[in-house]
Design an enzyme around this catalytic site. Sequence first.
Site, PDB file in Angstrom:
ATOM      1  N   ASP A 244      -1.095  -0.982   6.048  1.00  0.00           N
ATOM      2  CA  ASP A 244      -1.197  -0.466   7.413  1.00  0.00           C
ATOM      3  C   ASP A 244      -2.611  -0.217   7.864  1.00  0.00           C
ATOM      4  O   ASP A 244      -2.820   0.167   9.009  1.00  0.00           O
ATOM      5  CB  ASP A 244      -0.410   0.843   7.541  1.00  0.00           C
ATOM      6  CG  ASP A 244      -1.113   1.997   6.842  1.00  0.00           C
ATOM      7  OD1 ASP A 244      -1.698   1.757   5.770  1.00  0.00           O
ATOM      8  OD2 ASP A 244      -1.083   3.119   7.364  1.00  0.00           O
TER       9      ASP A 244
ATOM     10  N   ASP B 138      -6.750  -2.575   3.650  1.00  0.00           N
ATOM     11  CA  ASP B 138      -5.931  -3.646   3.108  1.00  0.00           C
ATOM     12  C   ASP B 138      -6.276  -5.012   3.676  1.00  0.00           C
ATOM     13  O   ASP B 138      -5.595  -5.991   3.364  1.00  0.00           O
ATOM     14  CB  ASP B 138      -4.451  -3.352   3.396  1.00  0.00           C
ATOM     15  CG  ASP B 138      -4.032  -1.969   2.942  1.00  0.00           C
ATOM     16  OD1 ASP B 138      -4.468  -1.555   1.848  1.00  0.00           O
ATOM     17  OD2 ASP B 138      -3.290  -1.292   3.674  1.00  0.00           O
TER      18      ASP B 138
ATOM     19  N   ASP C 180       0.871  -1.169   0.000  1.00  0.00           N
ATOM     20  CA  ASP C 180       0.000   0.000   0.000  1.00  0.00           C
ATOM     21  C   ASP C 180       0.913   1.226   0.000  1.00  0.00           C
ATOM     22  O   ASP C 180       2.102   1.137   0.319  1.00  0.00           O
ATOM     23  CB  ASP C 180      -0.886  -0.023   1.245  1.00  0.00           C
ATOM     24  CG  ASP C 180      -1.845   1.162   1.291  1.00  0.00           C
ATOM     25  OD1 ASP C 180      -2.301   1.584   0.219  1.00  0.00           O
ATOM     26  OD2 ASP C 180      -2.094   1.653   2.401  1.00  0.00           O
TER      27      ASP C 180
END
Length: 1472
Positions: free
Chosen positions: A1187, A1191, A781
Amino acid sequence: MDIPSSNQIQHGQRSERNRRMPRASFSSTATTSTAATLTSAMVLDQNNSEPYAGATFEAVPSSIVSFHHPHSFQSSNLPSPHSSGNLEQRGRRLTESEPLVLSSAEQSRSSSRNPSHFRFFTQEQISNAEGASTLENTDYDMAWDATPAYEQDRIYGTGLSSRRSSIRSFSRASSLSNAKSYGSFSKRGRSGSRAPQRLGENSDTGFVYHSATHSSSSLSRYTTRERIPIELESQTDEILEDESSTHSLESSDSRRSASENNRGSFSGHDDVHNQHSEYLKPDYHEKFYPQYAPNLHYQRFYIAEEDLVIGIAAYQTSKFWYIIYNLCCFLTFGLVYLLTRWLPHLKVKLYGVKVPLAKAEWVVIENEFGEFVIQPIDRQWYNRPLSTVLPFENYPNPSYEPNDINLSHHHANEINPNVPILITFEYRYIKFIYSPLDDLFKTNNNWIDPDWVDLSTVSNGLTKGVQEDRELAFGKNQINLRMKTTSEILFNEVLHPFYVFQVFSIILWGIDEYYYYAACIFLISVLSIFDSLNEQKKVSRNLAEMSHFHCDVRVLRDKFWTTISSSELVPGDIYEVSDPNITILPCDSILLSSDCIVNESMLTGESVPVSKFPATEETMYQLCDDFQSTQISSFVSKSFLYNGTNIIRARIAPGQTAALAMVVRTGFSTTKGSLVRSMVFPKPTGFKFYRDSFKYIGFMSLIAIFGFCVSCVQFIKLGLDKKTMILRALDIITIVVPPALPATLTIGTNFALSRLKEKGIFCISPTRLNISGKIDVMCFDKTGTLTEDGLDVLGVQISEPNGVRGQKFGELLSDIRQVFPKFSLNDCSSPLDFKSRNFFMSLLTCHSLRSVDGNLLGDPLDFKMFQFTGWSFEEDFQKRAFHSLYEGRHEDDVFPENSEIIPAVVHPDSNNRENTFTDNDPHNFLGVVRSFEFLSELRRMSVIVKTNNDDVYWSFTKGAPEVISEICNKSTLPADFEEVLRCYTHNGYRVIACAGKTLPKRTWLYSQKVSREEVESNLEFLGFIIFQNKLKKETSETLKSLQDANIRTIMCTGDNILTAISVGREAGLIQCSRVYVPSINDTPLHGEPVIVWRDVNEPDKILDTKTLKPVKLGNNSVESLRECNYTLAVSGDVFRLLFRDENEIPEEYLNEILLNSSIYARMSPDEKHELMIQLQKLDYTVGFCGDGANDCGALKAADVGISLSEAEASVAAPFTSKIFNISCVLDVIREGRAALVTSFACFQYMSLYSAIQFITITILYSRGSNLGDFQFLYIDLLLIVPIAICMSWSKSYEKIDKKRPSANLVSPKILVPLLISVFLVFLFQFIPWIIVQKMSWYIKPIVGGDDAVQSSDNTVLFFVSNFQYILTAIVLSVGPPYREPMSKNFEFIVDITVSIGASLLLMTLDTESYLGKMLQLTPISNSFTMFIIVWVILNYYAQLYIPPSIKGWLKKKKSSKKYKLLIQEEMKLKEV
């Protein structure tokens, strides 16, 4: 290869737009009338062809749903299945009875990395079985749209129809409202003073059932009899009358005696109870369901939460064969029991009788991984409609009115039959309930009560009777893991094949009079068992403590507030969230009043608190729709409270006494329950190393059998007695296949996990560690992972009037005092002042921040934006009254009191020295009177604002620039809008657009009733906020290390594609000179491609539409492949378009995109999840590092997911790192490789140790001798065990090598060197043995002597083998490139030094000493001692160099990984 042309892609695109069904979320599913069986067919098809490596699971809500929702991109173009069986007699829809067929089209796409491994069921049975799923009525048409209806109308026009055209219309929720009596209990029918009524005779069964009114005045619980049909009650009365008449004939003495012995008073009731219990038996099934004859003997079920297919077969026990089975167990001294325990399918074949599902006494359940269990069936009286226990499917058409259908929820009928007996079983803490209507077992995880759409009704709570009904149907609200007792764990440990083999070996050694050795091994085994027992109890206790939660809650029951245990909550209960006793939410619920802030980090790993708001009527309609598809939308999640999340603040709204919520799911049906299940029952990884290890053991077993045969022949020649011959031969097996061999697999992993824990990296799935050593591609990410968490405001650019030319952007303003340099927000004298003032007000108010204990909580971007203004934010603001002068009903009154709401207020910060605004100016106090929260589908949020004493209401909206531009009046957009936006995004900045307008009506009532659609339309564009997102300092270095190790790196972000490219270049993730981005051609001519790829810097340069190779300018010829140095950046809309209809697009085209794309931008959480799957289809071992909650789906789907989170162990991913940068990825990969190599080395060492001892024993057996008791002890305990442990202490090597470690234990490059090593061992033992026999001091062995093994043969082989054990460990302790050099393993060096010293000492030991006699040594000459030392040194160098050199001659096996084959083909093309 054909390019996806307009008549391929465009057809799907245009038809999609004509239907107005854009797919905004890949995990979403369309809720239509498509057959449930067709749904399951697709599900199974996906499962056999798409590798879901995770566990089954954005704005916070969608990510949590991603934990347990299957992600599919298949369109509804699968061939129609054919009907199977005469199912209409069961009252089922024909579409629901169609068999589950596999799609050849999908199978041809790609083979699954995790194919089904059904063993008990045949593939044909599973393919053709009737099926059910936790996804009721889902057709897997991935054109499902999570975007609210009004947004669809804006995008696609108002004249088109949509499958989900409105939250209310054309949705299942609408039909629920029209037939909301189904599955619920009418308040009129369930309370009040009316006497209980009978519903009349049920036409289906001929029985009369209780209506069982649930009066609020009734405090008693139901008795069993009240759930039993009336006809059975009459039989009960006859039994009791007979008992009464019998007792009346007895003498008074007899009655007195019976009374004294407490027997006469209950004998009749015992008969009644026995009679009722008799009717619960499967034999009486037709008595209660005459019109629902059971036909199916087995079924298939898809557990969407775990992405798992299971087969279910029904059985009864044959009494005759059960007796035979027990007799066999007794006669074989438990051997048959052990076999059936280890191979339970044998038990089924021995005494199981196949029966229909409805008549089962127990069921056999096998999942696609071959895991097999037997579960008993539970039967209990229920006597309620089917819709009260299972999700009801046959809702009437929305066009009908409730009065037209004339249905009542507690009246049994053809489509909602009464369920006299509840037939259930439990699998993995999921309750399966038999549906007579479908002749299948189903689950009620997503059951809904249609009354929930009416907030005024649900706010009344439940009656005691309804609560008891639902507790019976849904169970207790508790996540209690059944902890095995100490005796159960001990029993399981002792009967494990490992320990059974140990017991067999100990008995064998005892009979052979190896008492000391047997006693030591027995003691070690006992200690090992108790250590394992303690460890299991500790782990299960920790998990149980983490999952279990209990508290007291205040609940509305029978219209009175009462305090109960949280375990007694059932769906539909109303409870108080603001109760101080509740700090953690006890169930999944929907917030009904007030608002609260929760922390969902335990579920998502996202540490940012989340605000929750009261549900509206639209929310409840959407909730009903969402439960039908198991997809909690972002719209609903803003009011959805997840079980297990922490309550930071529950704020009671003015005028209300408490913050209330309604229970919607309990126990293991909740999100937390699903996640706990995924931890207790992790999906098998199918890692090749583990499969090969058992093949390897099988290979060693063949050697053992060979040794057994050779030894028997040799013993016959020597003339040994049969007892000695049998014992010696069996002893060979215990030597060749040491019981400790499988345990060595975990040694390296355990040490590596400990090292990771010291670095702040925690793992909840240890098997994933070895897999991390094989990672081929690592996805990241962007925000918060590659870049810093916080965004810094670079500045703002305001849209300014430009005369007749419209609007233009002003200069970049980096100081907030330059934005609106006035003292009062009311001080505006020019159009520019008004524009600047409005833009400044949007910065002040358009955010989702909340104030808790004086601290601002919320999204980091909102926090940075508001911090940039320098103002203050307060909630529950009461220092200054906000007037509503134009309120129709309350003219000239203060609106907070009228509306019972006090707004959140922003005002100048008096403590800020840079503040230029007047503190006491009423115009400088802005009240946020209403918020429309950010939705990931819309990518924007809005607020309605009013000043302290002004009569104007403003609305402000902020969001993605491309989204805001669509809802603004085009005349207000600056002419250089695209140019300025491109400039910032191209340079890696994040841009947020702001817009606003004045509301047409100036009343408080209007501000609370106006729709979001109206607020977010025809806006005036105000300007840009530009954020700079700095790279974390570790990012570039980590990415370079990964690339140097030949590990591909990919960025997968929800940010703008140009920003992502800029960050990718800055971080070094993109190293190619050219980056091509796609654009969708909305109006392609016939045959033209829909997707065009252009160079981001030079748009004139494009890619060939067929090969995706750069095209030369002028002649449109493809450039030389050798000159190509480019990568692709894919946007979310293109990714969606390509992989939604992947079967219609050439596979080569999709593979080319997956192989060459480095950037995936504007990706939704579900698209990230799907990307992991698509990469896995190419046989990549995929890692993902993120994080946040966005996700979660990708973290679970990837082979190795690493979450950067403050939580020590988040269920969002296998790995959780407290190191908030991507350097932790290097640690995981390094330790994964080290663990894999260590496990590999330990496994090989234990094998060679067995081979060395096997050769020693075989040579001695040839002379009728053996090793001594204490010689075995010395070798096994003092040499082998310490060496094996110290070998595993090697740390990982700092640098990650390009070559990945091998995980193939049975390849020729492993087995051939191993066989060479075994031959060398034999050679270096055989030659000294031959030589010693020629020595003058040679002592012959005593043939068959068990106690006296002293001989020169024994002594020489003992000394030589001792050194072989030690030197083999040194040879196998390979250091770089995966582990530190052996010299850095201090413990290993010390152990080797001590072992060599001890072995040398033994060679010089006086054979007449105590130790010499204990080890039964014989004297040898000094010269022969030196010969042995030189000989073992030669042995060491031979083993060090010969096997590796032979390994180099072997041809490397061609990789079977798909991506490697594709890359090789491309390289060949480049060479040509």
